[in-house]
Motif scaffolding. Structure first.
Motif, PDB file in Angstrom:
ATOM      1  N   PHE A  42     -17.098  16.151 -66.445  1.00 25.30           N
ATOM      2  CA  PHE A  42     -15.756  16.247 -65.868  1.00 25.30           C
ATOM      3  C   PHE A  42     -15.022  17.462 -66.437  1.00 25.30           C
ATOM      4  O   PHE A  42     -14.729  17.532 -67.634  1.00 25.30           O
ATOM      5  CB  PHE A  42     -14.979  14.956 -66.120  1.00 25.30           C
ATOM      6  CG  PHE A  42     -13.708  14.868 -65.307  1.00 25.30           C
ATOM      7  CD1 PHE A  42     -13.703  15.176 -63.951  1.00 25.30           C
ATOM      8  CD2 PHE A  42     -12.520  14.492 -65.886  1.00 25.30           C
ATOM      9  CE1 PHE A  42     -12.539  15.116 -63.197  1.00 25.30           C
ATOM     10  CE2 PHE A  42     -11.341  14.417 -65.138  1.00 25.30           C
ATOM     11  CZ  PHE A  42     -11.358  14.729 -63.798  1.00 25.30           C
ATOM     12  N   THR A  64     -24.467  24.746 -62.607  1.00 27.85           N
ATOM     13  CA  THR A  64     -23.314  24.470 -61.741  1.00 27.85           C
ATOM     14  C   THR A  64     -22.598  25.723 -61.254  1.00 27.85           C
ATOM     15  O   THR A  64     -22.557  26.746 -61.952  1.00 27.85           O
ATOM     16  CB  THR A  64     -22.296  23.597 -62.507  1.00 27.85           C
ATOM     17  OG1 THR A  64     -21.051  23.605 -61.813  1.00 27.85           O
ATOM     18  CG2 THR A  64     -22.022  24.127 -63.913  1.00 27.85           C
ATOM     19  N   SER A  65     -21.977  25.606 -60.113  1.00 27.88           N
ATOM     20  CA  SER A  65     -21.144  26.681 -59.576  1.00 27.88           C
ATOM     21  C   SER A  65     -19.924  26.951 -60.461  1.00 27.88           C
ATOM     22  O   SER A  65     -19.296  28.012 -60.334  1.00 27.88           O
ATOM     23  CB  SER A  65     -20.681  26.309 -58.165  1.00 27.88           C
ATOM     24  OG  SER A  65     -20.101  25.025 -58.165  1.00 27.88           O
ATOM     25  N   TYR A 111     -16.258  23.275 -69.999  1.00 28.77           N
ATOM     26  CA  TYR A 111     -17.437  22.740 -69.297  1.00 28.77           C
ATOM     27  C   TYR A 111     -18.278  23.885 -68.728  1.00 28.77           C
ATOM     28  O   TYR A 111     -19.495  23.936 -68.920  1.00 28.77           O
ATOM     29  CB  TYR A 111     -16.980  21.793 -68.180  1.00 28.77           C
ATOM     30  CG  TYR A 111     -18.072  21.425 -67.197  1.00 28.77           C
ATOM     31  CD1 TYR A 111     -18.990  20.420 -67.484  1.00 28.77           C
ATOM     32  CD2 TYR A 111     -18.189  22.081 -65.963  1.00 28.77           C
ATOM     33  CE1 TYR A 111     -19.998  20.081 -66.570  1.00 28.77           C
ATOM     34  CE2 TYR A 111     -19.188  21.756 -65.054  1.00 28.77           C
ATOM     35  CZ  TYR A 111     -20.088  20.756 -65.366  1.00 28.77           C
ATOM     36  OH  TYR A 111     -21.074  20.425 -64.471  1.00 28.77           O
ATOM     37  N   PHE A 146     -23.535  23.641 -56.144  1.00 30.39           N
ATOM     38  CA  PHE A 146     -22.112  23.553 -55.817  1.00 30.39           C
ATOM     39  C   PHE A 146     -21.746  22.072 -55.688  1.00 30.39           C
ATOM     40  O   PHE A 146     -22.626  21.210 -55.665  1.00 30.39           O
ATOM     41  CB  PHE A 146     -21.833  24.356 -54.539  1.00 30.39           C
ATOM     42  CG  PHE A 146     -21.801  25.850 -54.800  1.00 30.39           C
ATOM     43  CD1 PHE A 146     -22.935  26.516 -55.269  1.00 30.39           C
ATOM     44  CD2 PHE A 146     -20.632  26.584 -54.635  1.00 30.39           C
ATOM     45  CE1 PHE A 146     -22.910  27.881 -55.553  1.00 30.39           C
ATOM     46  CE2 PHE A 146     -20.594  27.946 -54.914  1.00 30.39           C
ATOM     47  CZ  PHE A 146     -21.729  28.599 -55.376  1.00 30.39           C
ATOM     48  N   ASN A 147     -20.447  21.796 -55.600  1.00 29.82           N
ATOM     49  CA  ASN A 147     -19.974  20.398 -55.617  1.00 29.82           C
ATOM     50  C   ASN A 147     -20.723  19.557 -54.586  1.00 29.82           C
ATOM     51  O   ASN A 147     -20.853  19.961 -53.434  1.00 29.82           O
ATOM     52  CB  ASN A 147     -18.481  20.338 -55.281  1.00 29.82           C
ATOM     53  CG  ASN A 147     -17.620  21.095 -56.272  1.00 29.82           C
ATOM     54  OD1 ASN A 147     -17.859  22.267 -56.542  1.00 29.82           O
ATOM     55  ND2 ASN A 147     -16.617  20.436 -56.803  1.00 29.82           N
ATOM     56  N   GLU A 174     -12.894   9.653 -60.662  1.00 27.16           N
ATOM     57  CA  GLU A 174     -11.983  10.664 -61.213  1.00 27.16           C
ATOM     58  C   GLU A 174     -12.128  12.007 -60.496  1.00 27.16           C
ATOM     59  O   GLU A 174     -11.271  12.870 -60.615  1.00 27.16           O
ATOM     60  CB  GLU A 174     -12.186  10.810 -62.730  1.00 27.16           C
ATOM     61  CG  GLU A 174     -13.502  11.432 -63.179  1.00 27.16           C
ATOM     62  CD  GLU A 174     -14.660  10.436 -63.292  1.00 27.16           C
ATOM     63  OE1 GLU A 174     -14.727   9.494 -62.471  1.00 27.16           O
ATOM     64  OE2 GLU A 174     -15.509  10.621 -64.181  1.00 27.16           O
ATOM     65  N   VAL A 206     -12.190  14.647 -57.329  1.00 30.42           N
ATOM     66  CA  VAL A 206     -11.103  14.663 -56.353  1.00 30.42           C
ATOM     67  C   VAL A 206     -11.472  14.046 -54.996  1.00 30.42           C
ATOM     68  O   VAL A 206     -10.658  13.322 -54.425  1.00 30.42           O
ATOM     69  CB  VAL A 206     -10.512  16.091 -56.216  1.00 30.42           C
ATOM     70  CG1 VAL A 206     -11.370  17.003 -55.346  1.00 30.42           C
ATOM     71  CG2 VAL A 206      -9.087  16.041 -55.697  1.00 30.42           C
ATOM     72  N   GLU A 238      -1.484  10.510 -56.000  1.00 30.50           N
ATOM     73  CA  GLU A 238      -0.995  11.638 -56.807  1.00 30.50           C
ATOM     74  C   GLU A 238      -2.142  12.589 -57.086  1.00 30.50           C
ATOM     75  O   GLU A 238      -3.192  12.168 -57.590  1.00 30.50           O
ATOM     76  CB  GLU A 238      -0.428  11.136 -58.141  1.00 30.50           C
ATOM     77  CG  GLU A 238       0.872  10.395 -57.989  1.00 30.50           C
ATOM     78  CD  GLU A 238       1.577  10.199 -59.319  1.00 30.50           C
ATOM     79  OE1 GLU A 238       0.960  10.419 -60.380  1.00 30.50           O
ATOM     80  OE2 GLU A 238       2.761   9.817 -59.279  1.00 30.50           O
ATOM     81  N   LEU A 239      -1.934  13.873 -56.776  1.00 22.48           N
ATOM     82  CA  LEU A 239      -2.973  14.879 -56.989  1.00 22.48           C
ATOM     83  C   LEU A 239      -2.402  16.097 -57.694  1.00 22.48           C
ATOM     84  O   LEU A 239      -1.176  16.201 -57.869  1.00 22.48           O
ATOM     85  CB  LEU A 239      -3.565  15.313 -55.640  1.00 22.48           C
ATOM     86  CG  LEU A 239      -4.374  14.265 -54.869  1.00 22.48           C
ATOM     87  CD1 LEU A 239      -4.680  14.767 -53.467  1.00 22.48           C
ATOM     88  CD2 LEU A 239      -5.670  13.912 -55.594  1.00 22.48           C
ATOM     89  N   ASN A 243      -3.577  20.469 -57.949  1.00 21.41           N
ATOM     90  CA  ASN A 243      -3.569  21.678 -57.112  1.00 21.41           C
ATOM     91  C   ASN A 243      -4.300  21.448 -55.784  1.00 21.41           C
ATOM     92  O   ASN A 243      -5.502  21.178 -55.762  1.00 21.41           O
ATOM     93  CB  ASN A 243      -4.267  22.782 -57.923  1.00 21.41           C
ATOM     94  CG  ASN A 243      -4.089  24.138 -57.309  1.00 21.41           C
ATOM     95  OD1 ASN A 243      -3.833  24.265 -56.123  1.00 21.41           O
ATOM     96  ND2 ASN A 243      -4.229  25.158 -58.138  1.00 21.41           N
ATOM     97  N   ARG A 262     -13.279  24.452 -52.309  1.00 26.58           N
ATOM     98  CA  ARG A 262     -14.599  24.052 -52.799  1.00 26.58           C
ATOM     99  C   ARG A 262     -15.597  23.987 -51.655  1.00 26.58           C
ATOM    100  O   ARG A 262     -15.244  23.748 -50.503  1.00 26.58           O
ATOM    101  CB  ARG A 262     -14.535  22.649 -53.455  1.00 26.58           C
ATOM    102  CG  ARG A 262     -13.839  22.603 -54.800  1.00 26.58           C
ATOM    103  CD  ARG A 262     -14.677  23.284 -55.872  1.00 26.58           C
ATOM    104  NE  ARG A 262     -14.068  23.217 -57.201  1.00 26.58           N
ATOM    105  CZ  ARG A 262     -13.117  24.047 -57.633  1.00 26.58           C
ATOM    106  NH1 ARG A 262     -12.656  25.001 -56.853  1.00 26.58           N
ATOM    107  NH2 ARG A 262     -12.638  23.938 -58.863  1.00 26.58           N
ATOM    108  N   VAL A 296     -10.561  27.240 -61.153  1.00 21.78           N
ATOM    109  CA  VAL A 296     -11.546  27.944 -60.327  1.00 21.78           C
ATOM    110  C   VAL A 296     -11.000  27.878 -58.902  1.00 21.78           C
ATOM    111  O   VAL A 296     -10.946  26.798 -58.304  1.00 21.78           O
ATOM    112  CB  VAL A 296     -12.927  27.273 -60.437  1.00 21.78           C
ATOM    113  CG1 VAL A 296     -13.913  27.898 -59.461  1.00 21.78           C
ATOM    114  CG2 VAL A 296     -13.446  27.368 -61.866  1.00 21.78           C
TER     115      VAL A 296
END
Ligand code: NDP
Ligand code: GDR
Length: 344
Positions: free
Chosen positions: A87, A127-128, A151, A179-180, A189, A191, A211-212, A214, A219, A301
């Motif tokens: 994470f 990872t990307s 990370y 990538f994701n 957790e 998004v 509630e979020l 940015n 992505r 990112v």
């Protein structure tokens, strides 16, 4: 019979990869870390927890002796290192733990392979996030790295160690720069799953508003089940290498929010900017989304979009599921789970 060892088998990718390899007749050792409460819900969800070809075995990535004993005991043909503190948000609060698990952890496995059996094929979950601050769009295997989180930095170290063990000792050590990728098995957790789970709860009257942080970041999101097949193919290739897996499409978090609400029958509209932005129901004005600054990251990112052409030509791998299909798949699963009162 081929023998595979998967670290992080209790995670999203570990569970899908175990399922994939079991279906292909592998004997699978799934390594999990000891916790006070067992955490096998994903294996149960896929119906593989009691498969006689799956052996679950305790292992902590931070322990070199444990890595050596694990490889000695399992005698795998293939090792898929998927375990990590994965994470990004937490890595800013726990940079040292993240470095130890996500950065140094893979080196314990590489050392065990170097000491015990250099014919073992090794996959590192890169990872990307290593691309971080945008240097080029889309990003491919030759794009310069510029990680933007502890990370990302830890993963970059592990990536280069994988390349280094390949070049120094002739070990079949491959790095998948993924990538994701998301699914109904994604942790809540992250998004996308946070959004589909919250939209499902709003739809069922269990929550008023999500509630979020940015909403402007972009992505490249694909379907995890397809990405684990890409990992498998990487270890069947004739040579070890590094490969990007991605969809080559990028969308903002806001786009995904709109998609999820739309799939649930809501028409969400937005007003305000940054921390004052809200999302509201176009039919009755009710607030469905607020921005909470606590979900912003110290460094972000901004834009990820991968170019998977190398994987396409070398591995015949391609992402098939569209983001709309993926979003619907996740939402339907969350509607079902929430209506049954499931806790995961
Ligand atoms: P998850 O967070 O779902 O799974 C991570 C796994 O690592 C869990 O099984 C976790 O165990 C385990 N783990 C954490 N710390 C340790 C430790 N000290 N010792 C042993 N096991 C540990 O991640 P994903 O399945 O989504 O991702 C798999 C890998 O791919 C990760 O390395 C991730 O960083 C990387 N990655 C993921 C992408 C994605 O979009 N999903 C994209 C690119 C790379 P527990 O269940 O106990 O927490
Ligand atoms: P990411 O995934 O950081 O890309 O890492 P995450 O889903 O956590 O964040 C994606 C983007 O959404 C923004 N965001 C929020 N994120 C979360 N988690 N919660 C929020 O409320 C929120 N609001 C906005 C984030 O700022 C971010 O820009 C994932 C992990 O699986 C890594 O292990 C993996 O390496 C990368 O994907 C590729």
């Amino acid at each position: 019979m081929k023998v595979a060892l998967i670290t992080g088998v209790t995670g999203q990718d570990g569970a899908y990869l175990a399922q994939n390899l079991l279906e292909r007749g592998y004997l699978v050792y799934g390594a999990y870390r000891r916790t006070s409460t067992v955490n096998f819900w994903r294996l149960e969800f896929l119906g593989i927890d009691k498969n006689p070809q799956l052996h679950l075995i305790e292992y902590d990535l931070t322990d070199l002796g444990s890595a050596i004993r694990l490889i000695e005991f399992c005698k795998p043909n293939e090792v898929y290192n998927l375990a990590a503190q994965s994470f990004v948000g937490v890595s800013f609060d726990q940079p040292v733990t993240t470095a130890e698990i996500t950065g140094i952890g893979p080196v314990h496995l590489l050392e065990a392979i170097r000491i015990l059996d250099r014919n073992i094929r090794f996959y590192q979950a890169s990872t990307s996030e290593m691309f971080g601050k945008v240097q080029a769009v889309p990003q491919n295997e030759n794009t310069p790295f510029y990680p933007r989180s502890p990370y990302g930095v830890a993963k970059l170290y592990a990536h280069w160690m994988t390349v280094n063990y390949r070049e120094s000792y002739g070990i079949f050590a491959t790095s998948g720069i993924l990538f994701n990728h998301e699914s109904p098995l994604r942790g809540r957790e992250f998004v996308t799953r946070k959004i589909t789970d919250s939209v499902a709860k709003i739809k069922l009257g269990l929550l008023d508003c999500i509630e979020l942080g940015n909403l402007d970041v972009k992505r490249d999101w694909g379907y995890a089940k397809e990405y684990v097949e890409g990992m498998r193919r990487m270890l069947q290739a004739s040579e070890p290498d590094s490969f990007v897996l991605a969809t080559n499409r990028t969308e903002t978090v806001r786009d995904f929010v709109i998609m999820a609400f739309k799939a649930a029958g809501f028409d969400i509209l937005f007003r305000g900017e940054n921390e004052n932005e809200i999302g509201y129901d176009g039919s009755n004005g009710k607030v469905l989304l607020r921005i909470n600054p606590k979900f912003y990251r110290p460094a972000e990112v901004e834009l990820l979009m991968g170019d998977p052409s190398k994987a396409r030509s070398a591995l015949d791998w391609k992402a098939e599921t569209s983001l709309e299909q993926l979003c619907k798949l996740m939402l339907d699963s969350d509607l079902k789970r929430n209506s049954l009162g499931a806790s995961f």
